[in-house]
Design a protein around this motif. Structure first.
Motif, PDB file in Angstrom:
ATOM      1  N   GLY A  63     165.901   4.266 140.340  1.00  0.00           N
ATOM      2  CA  GLY A  63     165.176   4.021 139.568  1.00  0.00           C
ATOM      3  C   GLY A  63     165.873   1.947 138.877  1.00  0.00           C
ATOM      4  N   LEU A  64     166.527   2.073 138.935  1.00  0.00           N
ATOM      5  CA  LEU A  64     167.410   0.595 139.089  1.00  0.00           C
ATOM      6  C   LEU A  64     167.273  -0.183 140.121  1.00  0.00           C
ATOM      7  N   ASP A  65     167.407   0.215 141.546  1.00  0.00           N
ATOM      8  CA  ASP A  65     166.434  -0.046 142.343  1.00  0.00           C
ATOM      9  C   ASP A  65     164.562  -0.975 142.400  1.00  0.00           C
ATOM     10  N   LYS A  66     163.904  -0.222 142.096  1.00  0.00           N
ATOM     11  CA  LYS A  66     162.479  -0.236 141.393  1.00  0.00           C
ATOM     12  C   LYS A  66     162.263  -1.488 140.622  1.00  0.00           C
ATOM     13  N   LYS A  67     163.788  -1.340 139.514  1.00  0.00           N
ATOM     14  CA  LYS A  67     163.440  -2.041 138.246  1.00  0.00           C
ATOM     15  C   LYS A  67     163.421  -3.733 138.758  1.00  0.00           C
ATOM     16  N   LYS A  68     164.551  -3.511 139.237  1.00  0.00           N
ATOM     17  CA  LYS A  68     165.050  -4.676 140.425  1.00  0.00           C
ATOM     18  C   LYS A  68     164.149  -5.745 140.940  1.00  0.00           C
ATOM     19  N   SER A  69     163.627  -4.496 141.895  1.00  0.00           N
ATOM     20  CA  SER A  69     162.333  -4.775 142.907  1.00  0.00           C
ATOM     21  C   SER A  69     160.894  -5.654 141.685  1.00  0.00           C
ATOM     22  N   ILE A  70     160.772  -5.054 140.898  1.00  0.00           N
ATOM     23  CA  ILE A  70     159.492  -5.772 139.348  1.00  0.00           C
ATOM     24  C   ILE A  70     160.047  -6.860 139.369  1.00  0.00           C
ATOM     25  N   LYS A  71     161.317  -7.574 139.177  1.00  0.00           N
ATOM     26  CA  LYS A  71     161.714  -8.461 138.470  1.00  0.00           C
ATOM     27  C   LYS A  71     162.544  -9.682 139.494  1.00  0.00           C
ATOM     28  N   HIS A  72     162.422  -9.366 140.824  1.00  0.00           N
ATOM     29  CA  HIS A  72     162.596  -9.629 141.874  1.00  0.00           C
ATOM     30  C   HIS A  72     164.130 -10.237 141.495  1.00  0.00           C
TER      31      HIS A  72
END
Length: 86
Positions: A17-26
């Motif tokens: 989940g954190l990695d997905k959030k980081k990917s969205i926020k670049h």
């Protein structure tokens, strides 16, 4: 052992989940090796749940291939463990 598996799967789910959030926020991402490593040490169910719920890494063929290898390796190790301690 049961509580340890619950914990590692929860951690795995959170990491996906954190990695997905980081990917969205670049932002700087969590490495695939970390994601696969957490999956390998017992977080496979949490990883699968994270991949499906967060829709993360499900279309990346190279990651899915590596993830599949991790799952196959786990199955082989479990079978060897069962056979050895039967």
């Amino acid at each position: 052992m049961f509580y340890l598996l619950i914990l590692i799967n929860l951690i795995s789910f959170i990491i996906f989940g954190l990695d997905k959030k980081k990917s969205i926020k670049h932002q700087r991402r969590i490495s695939e090796n970390t994601l696969l490593g957490v999956s390998f040490i017992g977080g496979t169910a949490g990883a699968i749940a994270g991949m499906l719920i967060f829709r993360h890494k499900i279309s990346k063929g190279s990651f899915l291939l590596k993830f599949g290898f991790v799952v196959m390796l786990q199955v082989v190790l479990i079978l060897l463990f069962q056979k050895h301690f039967k």
